[in-house]
Design a protein around this motif. Structure first.
Motif, PDB file in Angstrom:
ATOM      1  N   SER A   1       1.237  -3.887   5.732  1.00 27.93           N
ATOM      2  CA  SER A   1       2.174  -3.641   4.632  1.00 27.93           C
ATOM      3  C   SER A   1       2.496  -4.919   3.889  1.00 27.93           C
ATOM      4  O   SER A   1       2.262  -6.021   4.379  1.00 27.93           O
ATOM      5  CB  SER A   1       3.470  -3.034   5.168  1.00 27.93           C
ATOM      6  OG  SER A   1       3.243  -1.709   5.563  1.00 27.93           O
ATOM      7  N   TRP A   2       3.079  -4.711   2.706  1.00 28.40           N
ATOM      8  CA  TRP A   2       3.524  -5.798   1.853  1.00 28.40           C
ATOM      9  C   TRP A   2       2.343  -6.718   1.569  1.00 28.40           C
ATOM     10  O   TRP A   2       1.371  -6.251   1.004  1.00 28.40           O
ATOM     11  CB  TRP A   2       4.738  -6.508   2.466  1.00 28.40           C
ATOM     12  CG  TRP A   2       5.756  -5.517   2.949  1.00 28.40           C
ATOM     13  CD1 TRP A   2       6.434  -4.611   2.178  1.00 28.40           C
ATOM     14  CD2 TRP A   2       6.142  -5.271   4.292  1.00 28.40           C
ATOM     15  NE1 TRP A   2       7.233  -3.829   2.974  1.00 28.40           N
ATOM     16  CE2 TRP A   2       7.084  -4.210   4.278  1.00 28.40           C
ATOM     17  CE3 TRP A   2       5.811  -5.844   5.514  1.00 28.40           C
ATOM     18  CZ2 TRP A   2       7.676  -3.723   5.427  1.00 28.40           C
ATOM     19  CZ3 TRP A   2       6.402  -5.362   6.658  1.00 28.40           C
ATOM     20  CH2 TRP A   2       7.323  -4.313   6.603  1.00 28.40           C
ATOM     21  N   GLN A   3       2.410  -7.965   1.965  1.00 28.42           N
ATOM     22  CA  GLN A   3       1.290  -8.875   1.718  1.00 28.42           C
ATOM     23  C   GLN A   3       0.598  -9.293   3.013  1.00 28.42           C
ATOM     24  O   GLN A   3      -0.120 -10.287   3.045  1.00 28.42           O
ATOM     25  CB  GLN A   3       1.779 -10.095   0.938  1.00 28.42           C
ATOM     26  CG  GLN A   3       2.232  -9.703  -0.461  1.00 28.42           C
ATOM     27  CD  GLN A   3       2.746 -10.879  -1.245  1.00 28.42           C
ATOM     28  OE1 GLN A   3       2.205 -11.969  -1.168  1.00 28.42           O
ATOM     29  NE2 GLN A   3       3.794 -10.656  -2.015  1.00 28.42           N
ATOM     30  N   ASN A   4       0.797  -8.525   4.056  1.00 27.40           N
ATOM     31  CA  ASN A   4       0.174  -8.829   5.341  1.00 27.40           C
ATOM     32  C   ASN A   4      -1.231  -8.269   5.409  1.00 27.40           C
ATOM     33  O   ASN A   4      -1.511  -7.201   4.863  1.00 27.40           O
ATOM     34  CB  ASN A   4       1.016  -8.265   6.493  1.00 27.40           C
ATOM     35  CG  ASN A   4       2.354  -8.955   6.580  1.00 27.40           C
ATOM     36  OD1 ASN A   4       2.472 -10.138   6.297  1.00 27.40           O
ATOM     37  ND2 ASN A   4       3.371  -8.214   6.968  1.00 27.40           N
TER      38      ASN A   4
ATOM     39  N   ASN B   1       0.955  -6.596  -2.874  1.00 27.11           N
ATOM     40  CA  ASN B   1       1.544  -5.702  -1.871  1.00 27.11           C
ATOM     41  C   ASN B   1       0.670  -4.484  -1.624  1.00 27.11           C
ATOM     42  O   ASN B   1       0.039  -3.962  -2.533  1.00 27.11           O
ATOM     43  CB  ASN B   1       2.928  -5.223  -2.318  1.00 27.11           C
ATOM     44  CG  ASN B   1       3.978  -6.286  -2.166  1.00 27.11           C
ATOM     45  OD1 ASN B   1       3.778  -7.286  -1.506  1.00 27.11           O
ATOM     46  ND2 ASN B   1       5.110  -6.063  -2.796  1.00 27.11           N
TER      47      ASN B   1
ATOM     48  N   ASP C   1       3.259 -11.333  -6.951  1.00 30.12           N
ATOM     49  CA  ASP C   1       3.469 -10.976  -5.546  1.00 30.12           C
ATOM     50  C   ASP C   1       3.391  -9.469  -5.357  1.00 30.12           C
ATOM     51  O   ASP C   1       2.794  -8.976  -4.398  1.00 30.12           O
ATOM     52  CB  ASP C   1       4.820 -11.487  -5.037  1.00 30.12           C
ATOM     53  CG  ASP C   1       4.800 -12.971  -4.708  1.00 30.12           C
ATOM     54  OD1 ASP C   1       3.700 -13.565  -4.686  1.00 30.12           O
ATOM     55  OD2 ASP C   1       5.890 -13.525  -4.469  1.00 30.12           O
ATOM     56  N   ALA C   2       3.986  -8.714  -6.269  1.00 29.28           N
ATOM     57  CA  ALA C   2       3.983  -7.251  -6.165  1.00 29.28           C
ATOM     58  C   ALA C   2       2.566  -6.691  -6.248  1.00 29.28           C
ATOM     59  O   ALA C   2       2.239  -5.710  -5.576  1.00 29.28           O
ATOM     60  CB  ALA C   2       4.872  -6.639  -7.244  1.00 29.28           C
TER      61      ALA C   2
ATOM     62  N   ASP D   1      11.591  -4.132   2.526  1.00 27.65           N
ATOM     63  CA  ASP D   1      10.453  -4.863   1.967  1.00 27.65           C
ATOM     64  C   ASP D   1       9.829  -5.849   2.953  1.00 27.65           C
ATOM     65  O   ASP D   1       8.923  -6.594   2.607  1.00 27.65           O
ATOM     66  CB  ASP D   1      10.868  -5.595   0.702  1.00 27.65           C
ATOM     67  CG  ASP D   1      12.010  -6.582   0.938  1.00 27.65           C
ATOM     68  OD1 ASP D   1      12.459  -6.751   2.100  1.00 27.65           O
ATOM     69  OD2 ASP D   1      12.457  -7.195  -0.055  1.00 27.65           O
ATOM     70  N   GLY D   2      10.325  -5.866   4.198  1.00 28.50           N
ATOM     71  CA  GLY D   2       9.779  -6.769   5.212  1.00 28.50           C
ATOM     72  C   GLY D   2      10.176  -8.219   5.038  1.00 28.50           C
ATOM     73  O   GLY D   2       9.667  -9.084   5.737  1.00 28.50           O
ATOM     74  N   ASN D   3      11.099  -8.498   4.131  1.00 32.48           N
ATOM     75  CA  ASN D   3      11.482  -9.884   3.861  1.00 32.48           C
ATOM     76  C   ASN D   3      12.680 -10.347   4.665  1.00 32.48           C
ATOM     77  O   ASN D   3      13.250 -11.400   4.372  1.00 32.48           O
ATOM     78  CB  ASN D   3      11.706 -10.084   2.357  1.00 32.48           C
ATOM     79  CG  ASN D   3      10.388 -10.096   1.615  1.00 32.48           C
ATOM     80  OD1 ASN D   3       9.419 -10.702   2.061  1.00 32.48           O
ATOM     81  ND2 ASN D   3      10.332  -9.394   0.506  1.00 32.48           N
TER      82      ASN D   3
ATOM     83  N   ASN E   1       7.045 -10.014   6.239  1.00 31.95           N
ATOM     84  CA  ASN E   1       6.132 -10.160   5.119  1.00 31.95           C
ATOM     85  C   ASN E   1       5.633 -11.601   5.042  1.00 31.95           C
ATOM     86  O   ASN E   1       6.420 -12.537   5.039  1.00 31.95           O
ATOM     87  CB  ASN E   1       6.840  -9.772   3.817  1.00 31.95           C
ATOM     88  CG  ASN E   1       5.906  -9.739   2.639  1.00 31.95           C
ATOM     89  OD1 ASN E   1       4.710  -9.558   2.775  1.00 31.95           O
ATOM     90  ND2 ASN E   1       6.453  -9.915   1.453  1.00 31.95           N
ATOM     91  N   LYS E   2       4.321 -11.765   5.010  1.00 37.44           N
ATOM     92  CA  LYS E   2       3.667 -13.075   4.934  1.00 37.44           C
ATOM     93  C   LYS E   2       3.953 -13.948   6.158  1.00 37.44           C
ATOM     94  O   LYS E   2       3.867 -15.163   6.089  1.00 37.44           O
ATOM     95  CB  LYS E   2       4.051 -13.808   3.647  1.00 37.44           C
ATOM     96  CG  LYS E   2       3.648 -13.072   2.386  1.00 37.44           C
ATOM     97  CD  LYS E   2       3.867 -13.902   1.144  1.00 37.44           C
ATOM     98  CE  LYS E   2       5.247 -13.675   0.603  1.00 37.44           C
ATOM     99  NZ  LYS E   2       5.494 -14.368  -0.664  1.00 37.44           N
TER     100      LYS E   2
END
Length: 175
Positions: free
Chosen positions: A129-132, A25, A21-22, A53-55, A65-66
């Motif tokens: 950002s992150w996984q977006n 990112n 996952d990281a 972290d957007g979570n 995130n996601k």
């Protein structure tokens, strides 16, 4: 004694997933170069509820995130940032509602401290950002929707933002 090998294997599996996952990112340093004002706004206004972290933060706000909302139609996300959001929200198949999250996200359309460009930057920071991997938002996108929604006094609900447009409300449809 419980099987320690099983426990160790499960822990290793979680670590491997976290590492993978990281890798997906986006680099925060790169995002700060592209969207400096967006990063500053996120860190002072949004991070408290949505997390660094957007979570998301338990009892406050769902993850960004996601999130299919963040990665989806930019008009929907701009509408939420401008006028706010209340009630339950579905992210990654999970329905977040009180007390799991606070009841309402405020809107920023009437806050004169944030220009259209400022809001576009924070939206782009979040969408990249992150996984977006959301599409880019431009200041004219924000400006046009701010004008269109100027008379709206209440926050949106997800039902309003995702419902098919009816002839009477087609002018207010946001996705």
């Amino acid at each position: 004694m419980p099987d320690t090998a099983l426990a160790i294997n499960k822990r290793i599996e979680r670590v491997v997933v976290a590492i993978e996952d990281a890798k997906l990112n986006s680099d925060p340093a790169i995002m700060a170069k592209y969207y400096p004002r967006g990063v500053a706004i996120y860190n002072t206004v949004c991070k408290t509820c949505h997390g660094e972290d957007g979570n998301g933060v338990a009892s406050l706000a769902p993850p960004l995130n996601k999130s299919e909302i963040v990665n989806g139609n930019k008009t929907t996300l701009i509408s939420i940032v401008l006028k706010g959001l209340s009630g339950p929200v579905k992210v990654a198949g999970h329905i977040y509602k009180a007390p799991e999250i606070a009841g309402e996200m405020p809107g920023f359309a009437d806050n004169k401290d944030f220009t259209d460009d400022d809001l576009a930057q924070v939206l782009n920071f979040v969408r990249r950002s992150w996984q977006n991997k959301g599409d880019k938002v431009n200041a004219p996108d924000v400006k046009a929707l701010r004008a269109k929604l100027a008379s709206r006094q209440k926050t949106f609900t997800m039902e309003e933002l995702t419902a098919p447009a009816k002839p009477a409300d087609a002018g207010m449809r946001t996705n």
